[in-house]
Design an enzyme around this catalytic site. Sequence first.
Site, PDB file in Angstrom:
ATOM      1  CG  ASN A  11      -1.813   1.143   1.373  1.00 26.49           C
ATOM      2  OD1 ASN A  11      -1.576   2.197   0.798  1.00 26.49           O
ATOM      3  ND2 ASN A  11      -2.861   0.974   2.148  1.00 26.49           N
ATOM      4  CE  LYS A  14      -0.515   0.091   7.091  1.00 25.81           C
ATOM      5  NZ  LYS A  14      -0.804  -1.194   7.746  1.00 25.81           N
ATOM      6  CG  ASP A  68      -1.745  -6.432  12.636  1.00 20.95           C
ATOM      7  OD1 ASP A  68      -2.313  -6.109  11.576  1.00 20.95           O
ATOM      8  OD2 ASP A  68      -2.216  -7.284  13.408  1.00 20.95           O
ATOM      9  CG  PHE A 147      -8.112   4.697   6.308  1.00 25.43           C
ATOM     10  CD1 PHE A 147      -7.838   3.473   6.902  1.00 25.43           C
ATOM     11  CD2 PHE A 147      -7.175   5.720   6.446  1.00 25.43           C
ATOM     12  CE1 PHE A 147      -6.665   3.270   7.615  1.00 25.43           C
ATOM     13  CE2 PHE A 147      -6.000   5.522   7.159  1.00 25.43           C
ATOM     14  CZ  PHE A 147      -5.746   4.289   7.739  1.00 25.43           C
ATOM     15  CG  HIS A 175      -3.871   3.433  16.513  1.00 27.57           C
ATOM     16  ND1 HIS A 175      -4.677   4.417  15.970  1.00 27.57           N
ATOM     17  CD2 HIS A 175      -3.848   2.438  15.599  1.00 27.57           C
ATOM     18  CE1 HIS A 175      -5.108   4.015  14.770  1.00 27.57           C
ATOM     19  NE2 HIS A 175      -4.615   2.831  14.525  1.00 27.57           N
TER      20      HIS A 175
END
Length: 194
Positions: A11, A14, A68, A147, A175
């Site tokens: 991605n 990202k 993650d 998103f 986060h």
Amino acid sequence: MTKLLVVATSNPGKLREMQAYLAKTDWELTLKPTELEVEETGDTFAANACLKATEVAKATGNWAIADDSGLEVDALNGVPGVYSARYGNTDAERIGRLLNELGSEVNRGAQFVCVVAIASPDGTIVLQAEGVCRGEILHAPRGNGGFGYDPIFYVPEKQLTFAQMTPEVKKSVSHRGKAFAALLPQLEQLTRTD
């Protein structure tokens, strides 16, 4: 001297986000090869981040970074958790399912969790950091940005959902922002000792 860090994602969004967090470091980020797929089989965010970083590092022979993250809802015992991205086929489906499962539940407490892991070229995890952002799940979406679950994740201290925040504000409370803030001093230490 610039060092290469392979991001365990295909991605580009990202990659840009991680590059922004690491802008003041000597690391240059690049996407993992598209044909390299790592299945997230861990039952925690840390397990999945470490798994992805290790596999990408070993496959490419370079340093690798992976994260993650997901949403844990108190009243649903932490669900959707590591299955946040797989809770539906689209953002709208995921939000709809979550709101439906919460129903009229009074306890709307929730948290976004992100774990970032960095592996050396042999696949050894050398750094790991976690960030948590507490908030509440609204009864209906608010805001047009972001998103995933951003339109229903409300942060009381800012009186905004993630979807209503500017990128700068979201970065300061999110986060992922907190995980990278914890990771950066460790990464600088690693760069000096390597």
